[in-house]
Scaffold this motif. Structure first.
Motif, short mmCIF file in Angstrom:
data_model
loop_
_atom_site.label_atom_id
_atom_site.label_comp_id
_atom_site.label_asym_id
_atom_site.label_seq_id
_atom_site.Cartn_x
_atom_site.Cartn_y
_atom_site.Cartn_z
N PRO A 98 0.67 13.19 6.15
CA PRO A 98 -0.63 12.80 5.56
C PRO A 98 -1.27 13.89 4.73
O PRO A 98 -0.99 15.08 4.90
CB PRO A 98 -1.48 12.46 6.78
CG PRO A 98 -0.87 13.22 7.91
CD PRO A 98 0.61 13.30 7.61
N LYS A 108 -2.25 -1.79 5.31
CA LYS A 108 -2.76 -0.42 5.24
C LYS A 108 -3.08 0.11 6.64
O LYS A 108 -3.69 -0.59 7.45
CB LYS A 108 -4.02 -0.39 4.36
CG LYS A 108 -4.46 1.00 3.97
CD LYS A 108 -5.56 0.93 2.93
CE LYS A 108 -5.91 2.32 2.42
NZ LYS A 108 -6.96 2.26 1.38
N SER A 120 -3.07 6.82 10.15
CA SER A 120 -2.50 7.44 8.96
C SER A 120 -2.40 8.95 9.11
O SER A 120 -1.47 9.57 8.62
CB SER A 120 -3.36 7.09 7.74
OG SER A 120 -2.81 7.65 6.57
N LYS A 166 2.95 7.88 14.12
CA LYS A 166 2.92 7.20 12.82
C LYS A 166 4.23 6.48 12.49
O LYS A 166 4.22 5.40 11.89
CB LYS A 166 2.61 8.24 11.73
CG LYS A 166 2.31 7.65 10.38
CD LYS A 166 1.78 8.71 9.45
CE LYS A 166 1.40 8.09 8.12
NZ LYS A 166 0.81 9.07 7.19
N HIS A 223 0.83 -1.20 0.00
CA HIS A 223 0.00 0.00 0.00
C HIS A 223 0.87 1.26 0.00
O HIS A 223 1.84 1.35 0.76
CB HIS A 223 -0.90 0.01 1.23
CG HIS A 223 -1.78 -1.19 1.35
ND1 HIS A 223 -3.00 -1.29 0.71
CD2 HIS A 223 -1.59 -2.37 1.99
CE1 HIS A 223 -3.54 -2.46 0.98
NE2 HIS A 223 -2.71 -3.14 1.74
N GLU A 239 1.67 4.87 1.05
CA GLU A 239 1.34 5.70 2.22
C GLU A 239 2.06 7.04 2.14
O GLU A 239 3.25 7.10 1.81
CB GLU A 239 1.74 4.98 3.51
CG GLU A 239 1.45 5.74 4.78
CD GLU A 239 -0.03 5.87 5.10
OE1 GLU A 239 -0.39 6.81 5.83
OE2 GLU A 239 -0.83 5.03 4.63
N ILE A 263 4.96 2.77 10.62
CA ILE A 263 5.62 2.63 9.31
C ILE A 263 6.76 1.63 9.38
O ILE A 263 6.90 0.77 8.51
CB ILE A 263 6.14 4.01 8.83
CG1 ILE A 263 4.96 4.92 8.47
CG2 ILE A 263 7.08 3.85 7.62
CD1 ILE A 263 5.36 6.34 8.13
#
Length: 307
Positions: A207, A242, A248, A255, A201, A203, A259
């Protein structure tokens, strides 16, 4: 049919063109059938790519790039060089470099239905097709941005400036990141040619909805600058699972550990000492720095012509 005629054949005309070619006289039918069978096997590998192989990886990428006009060139090279030979694999690397660099630089694809039949003709007439011949032919194409192979300086400028995710959309962006993932691996810690058998996914590290948990960079001009970099390759990564929207869109402190759980080589960047502490910052400068680091990988994955 395109490989034999050395030109683009419209889909509606494939059967008639093939029939004319076959009825044109074969001095050795058994040999012609053997060649046809071999070409069919290579075409199958292009249509249903096994990404654990270099041909399969190339086939996947060229389909994502919507560059099917290169297929007859690949089939001819496989027939003349053997699909496992270094010359064949070197040719694929040059073809992919040409396609990817042009995609990142926003070059048009309109001329591909002339470029690749021209290359096909050149290769078919050569006594010994080779990766260097592919390289030399593509490098010498004239016509400016319509046909050029962007050099490192041009490629780097586009790489650093491009709103990658917005310009290329999900599939092409993922393809770039997957290739960078493989290019970032080493033989000691990773299987260097195999991606995880899961959907990866894309990312955004900073964000898209950054305003809720990320401090403003300053005035309106600074906000515009941030939003310009938001979709750049330096702010994008791959995850094996995800993230849910709350994670996210969370702060970098929250975050970053999520990750790094993916264990992909691309995400080793976020294990660096400056990020591995409370209050670590991910900002515009960090995005540019990572884009530069990734460009060093990109130059190796998609090298510029040396001929």
């Amino acid at each position: 049919v395109s490989m034999r005629y050395m030109n683009a054949v419209k889909l509606d005309n494939v059967f008639e063109e093939f029939k004319q070619w076959w009825m044109g006289g074969k001095s050795d039918v058994a040999q012609a059938l053997a060649r046809l069978k071999q070409a069919a096997a290579e075409f199958s590998a292009m249509v249903l790519p096994a990404r654990s192989t270099k041909l399969g990886s190339f086939a996947h990428n060229h389909r994502v790039l919507d560059s099917t006009t290169v297929t007859p060139v690949v089939l001819l090279l496989a027939e003349r060089l053997g699909s496992g030979s270094d010359e064949f694999l070197g040719s694929l690397k040059m073809l992919e470099s040409y396609l990817v660099r042009r995609t990142v630089c926003g070059r048009p694809t309109k001329a591909y239905n002339r470029i690749f039949p021209g290359l096909l003709k050149r290769l078919s007439e050569a006594e010994a097709p080779s990766a260097s011949l592919v390289t030399e032919h593509l490098k010498r194409l004239s016509g400016g941005e319509t046909q050029d192979w962007p050099d490192d300086a041009t490629f780097e400028k586009a790489w650093m400036d491009l709103n990658t995710y917005k310009a290329l959309r999900t599939a092409k962006t993922r393809m770039l990141l997957e290739a960078l993932e493989l290019g970032s691996r080493d033989d000691v810690h990773h299987e260097s040619t195999v991606l995880p058998n899961v959907v990866l996914h894309v990312e955004h590290v900073l964000p898209v909805a950054w305003e809720a948990h990320w401090p403003s960079p300053g005035d309106e001009t600074a906000v515009m600058g941030r939003n310009h970099l938001l979709h750049n390759i330096g702010n994008l990564t791959l995850l094996t699972a995800k993230l849910n929207p709350s994670l996210s869109n969370s702060s970098f402190d929250v975050k970053r550990p999520e990750i790094t759980k993916s264990l992909l080589a691309l995400n080793a960047h976020f294990q660096r000492p400056q990020f591995n502490q409370t209050g670590a910052v991910w900002d515009e400068g960090c995005i540019r720095d990572r884009a530069r680091d990734l460009f060093q990988v990109a130059k190796q994955v998609w090298p510029y012509a040396s001929a």
